[in-house]
Design a protein around this motif. Structure first.
Motif, PDB file in Angstrom:
ATOM      1  N   MET A  39       0.828  -1.205   0.000  1.00 18.35           N
ATOM      2  CA  MET A  39       0.000   0.000   0.000  1.00 18.35           C
ATOM      3  C   MET A  39       0.860   1.251   0.000  1.00 18.35           C
ATOM      4  SD  MET A  39      -3.174  -0.874   2.500  1.00 18.35           S
ATOM      5  CE  MET A  39      -3.852   0.749   2.241  1.00 18.35           C
ATOM      6  N   MET A  40       1.960   1.201   0.717  1.00 20.29           N
ATOM      7  CA  MET A  40       2.771   2.405   0.866  1.00 20.29           C
ATOM      8  C   MET A  40       3.662   2.674  -0.345  1.00 20.29           C
ATOM      9  SD  MET A  40       1.876   3.780   3.592  1.00 20.29           S
ATOM     10  CE  MET A  40       3.142   5.040   3.635  1.00 20.29           C
ATOM     11  N   PHE A 109       1.607 -10.292 -16.345  1.00 14.22           N
ATOM     12  CA  PHE A 109       1.696 -10.552 -14.912  1.00 14.22           C
ATOM     13  C   PHE A 109       0.936 -11.801 -14.497  1.00 14.22           C
ATOM     14  CE2 PHE A 109       3.666  -6.923 -12.720  1.00 14.22           C
ATOM     15  CZ  PHE A 109       3.885  -6.103 -13.803  1.00 14.22           C
ATOM     16  N   GLN A 111      -0.924 -13.811 -11.099  1.00 12.91           N
ATOM     17  CA  GLN A 111      -1.949 -13.388 -10.137  1.00 12.91           C
ATOM     18  C   GLN A 111      -1.347 -12.953  -8.808  1.00 12.91           C
ATOM     19  OE1 GLN A 111      -4.724 -12.750 -11.538  1.00 12.91           O
ATOM     20  NE2 GLN A 111      -6.093 -14.480 -11.468  1.00 12.91           N
TER      21      GLN A 111
ATOM     22  N   GLU B   2      -8.353  -4.716  -2.885  1.00 16.41           N
ATOM     23  CA  GLU B   2      -7.051  -4.172  -2.524  1.00 16.41           C
ATOM     24  C   GLU B   2      -6.888  -2.784  -3.092  1.00 16.41           C
ATOM     25  OE1 GLU B   2      -3.894  -6.657  -3.661  1.00 16.41           O
ATOM     26  OE2 GLU B   2      -2.352  -5.210  -3.251  1.00 16.41           O
ATOM     27  N   SER B   3      -6.488  -1.852  -2.278  1.00 18.50           N
ATOM     28  CA  SER B   3      -6.173  -0.512  -2.785  1.00 18.50           C
ATOM     29  C   SER B   3      -4.665  -0.349  -2.723  1.00 18.50           C
ATOM     30  CB  SER B   3      -6.869   0.561  -1.950  1.00 18.50           C
ATOM     31  OG  SER B   3      -6.389   0.565  -0.636  1.00 18.50           O
ATOM     32  N   VAL B   4      -4.156   0.420  -3.608  1.00 19.70           N
ATOM     33  CA  VAL B   4      -2.718   0.570  -3.729  1.00 19.70           C
ATOM     34  C   VAL B   4      -2.346   1.977  -3.335  1.00 19.70           C
ATOM     35  CG1 VAL B   4      -0.766   0.477  -5.279  1.00 19.70           C
ATOM     36  CG2 VAL B   4      -2.663  -1.139  -5.543  1.00 19.70           C
ATOM     37  N   GLY B   5      -1.666   2.132  -2.193  1.00 16.29           N
ATOM     38  CA  GLY B   5      -1.196   3.463  -1.821  1.00 16.29           C
ATOM     39  C   GLY B   5      -2.197   4.181  -0.974  1.00 16.29           C
ATOM     40  N   LEU B   6      -1.743   4.666   0.197  1.00 19.12           N
ATOM     41  CA  LEU B   6      -2.636   5.404   1.079  1.00 19.12           C
ATOM     42  C   LEU B   6      -3.083   6.704   0.443  1.00 19.12           C
ATOM     43  CD1 LEU B   6      -0.922   4.848   4.522  1.00 19.12           C
ATOM     44  CD2 LEU B   6      -3.025   3.827   3.680  1.00 19.12           C
ATOM     45  N   GLN B  38      -5.352  -2.779 -13.036  1.00 23.06           N
ATOM     46  CA  GLN B  38      -5.320  -3.799 -11.995  1.00 23.06           C
ATOM     47  C   GLN B  38      -6.646  -3.814 -11.247  1.00 23.06           C
ATOM     48  OE1 GLN B  38      -2.367  -3.416  -8.845  1.00 23.06           O
ATOM     49  NE2 GLN B  38      -2.322  -5.629  -8.566  1.00 23.06           N
ATOM     50  N   GLY B  41      -7.474  -7.934  -6.324  1.00 24.34           N
ATOM     51  CA  GLY B  41      -7.087  -9.322  -6.183  1.00 24.34           C
ATOM     52  C   GLY B  41      -6.419  -9.942  -7.394  1.00 24.34           C
ATOM     53  N   LYS B  42      -6.124  -9.113  -8.387  1.00 21.86           N
ATOM     54  CA  LYS B  42      -5.515  -9.636  -9.611  1.00 21.86           C
ATOM     55  C   LYS B  42      -4.206  -8.917  -9.913  1.00 21.86           C
ATOM     56  CE  LYS B  42      -9.898 -10.929 -11.783  1.00 21.86           C
ATOM     57  NZ  LYS B  42     -10.745 -10.790 -13.002  1.00 21.86           N
ATOM     58  N   PRO B  44      -1.617  -6.867 -12.546  1.00 24.21           N
ATOM     59  CA  PRO B  44      -1.813  -5.841 -13.570  1.00 24.21           C
ATOM     60  C   PRO B  44      -2.021  -6.469 -14.947  1.00 24.21           C
ATOM     61  CG  PRO B  44       0.014  -5.263 -12.135  1.00 24.21           C
ATOM     62  CD  PRO B  44      -0.362  -6.674 -11.800  1.00 24.21           C
ATOM     63  N   PHE B  89      -2.199   1.962 -13.862  1.00 25.75           N
ATOM     64  CA  PHE B  89      -0.790   2.319 -13.725  1.00 25.75           C
ATOM     65  C   PHE B  89      -0.183   2.637 -15.083  1.00 25.75           C
ATOM     66  CE2 PHE B  89      -0.038   0.943  -9.387  1.00 25.75           C
ATOM     67  CZ  PHE B  89      -0.980  -0.037  -9.177  1.00 25.75           C
ATOM     68  N   PHE B 103       7.010   1.355 -12.667  1.00 28.87           N
ATOM     69  CA  PHE B 103       5.604   1.722 -12.553  1.00 28.87           C
ATOM     70  C   PHE B 103       5.413   3.011 -11.762  1.00 28.87           C
ATOM     71  CE2 PHE B 103       2.946  -1.797 -14.074  1.00 28.87           C
ATOM     72  CZ  PHE B 103       3.938  -2.713 -14.392  1.00 28.87           C
ATOM     73  N   LYS B 105       2.600   5.343  -9.402  1.00 25.97           N
ATOM     74  CA  LYS B 105       1.874   4.990  -8.180  1.00 25.97           C
ATOM     75  C   LYS B 105       0.448   4.522  -8.449  1.00 25.97           C
ATOM     76  CE  LYS B 105       5.123   5.867  -5.229  1.00 25.97           C
ATOM     77  NZ  LYS B 105       5.788   4.748  -4.526  1.00 25.97           N
TER      78      LYS B 105
END
Lengths: 118, 113
Positions: A39-40, A109, A111, B2-6, B38, B41-42, B44, B89, B103, B105
């Motif tokens: 996440m970060m 990619f 999974q 799922e989230s990517v990055g706060l 993306q 759960g998968k 990219p 992305f 990549f 963010k």
């Protein structure tokens, strides 16, 4: 259909244990990447191989991480010992690099392996 | 999901509207660019690519624009659908350099029905 296969899909392990993640690239692809997603930090490139030879692993903590390609159909990423901060989703991707004469192309990619270190 | 990055940039659009997702890349030597999608759960998934000798490329419902002067990429999605909801992305690559695929963010697109 051709796809990148990663195993396991999920792994929960205790701190200090060894973790091995496996990747089967698409047949015929000569480039394999390992990425870590958190996440970060988002998607970080850990290492990549061309024709099974490591080209760049500067994104990988050398003291505990290792990446290998025992043969053209298998890439492995190992963490020993694992730590809670290694918890992330690890992606393998494969593609055709410029040595094919076509120029760089997209990476496909898998999974991912979701790793949780407790 | 799922989230990517706060602090992931977000874009919310209505179904049927056009979406524009922007990306600033860092390496002036980069000569190949890819947009990935993306879903939760998968991994990219490739959408469209463009090489630096072009400034525009069109696919099915998607268009990528490249402005090398300001190092900017954009992805335009026409008639956005709920299935387009995902994190997008941009990735850059330098054929003459290390050949790393690096990549950005990501931007989270939400399509409201």
């Amino acid at each position: 259909d051709a796809r990148v296969t990663q195993t396991p899909r999920h792994k929960v392990t205790e701190m200090g244990q060894e973790v091995t993640m496996r990747c089967q690239p698409i047949l015929g692809h000569n480039t394999v990447f390992w990425y870590r997603q958190t996440m970060m930090q988002g998607l970080e490139l850990l290492a990549y191989f061309r024709n099974r030879a490591p080209l760049d692993d500067s994104g990988m903590p050398k003291d505990r991480f290792s990446a290998e390609m025992p043969d053209a159909t298998l890439a492995t990423l190992k963490i020993q010992p694992s730590e809670p901060r290694d918890s992330a989703v690890y992606f393998c991707a494969s593609g055709l690099g410029q040595k094919t004469g076509r120029g760089n192309t997209e990476a496909f990619f898998g999974q991912g392996t979701r790793l949780t270190v407790v | 999901g799922e989230s990517v990055g706060l602090h992931l940039p977000t874009l919310s659009v209505q179904e049927g509207d056009n979406s524009i997702i922007n990306c600033a890349y860092s390496n002036s030597a980069s000569d190949y660019f890819i947009w990935y999608k993306q879903e939760s759960g998968k991994g990219p998934q490739f959408i469209i690519d463009i090489r630096s000798n072009m400034d525009k490329r069109q696919g099915q419902r998607v268009t990528v624009l490249l402005n090398k002067t300001v190092k900017h990429l954009s992805l335009q999605i026409a008639a956005t659908q709920p299935g387009d909801s995902a994190v997008y992305f941009c990735a850059e690559n330098s054929q003459g350099g290390s050949e790393k695929l690096v990549f950005g963010k990501g931007t989270k697109l939400t399509v409201n029905p």
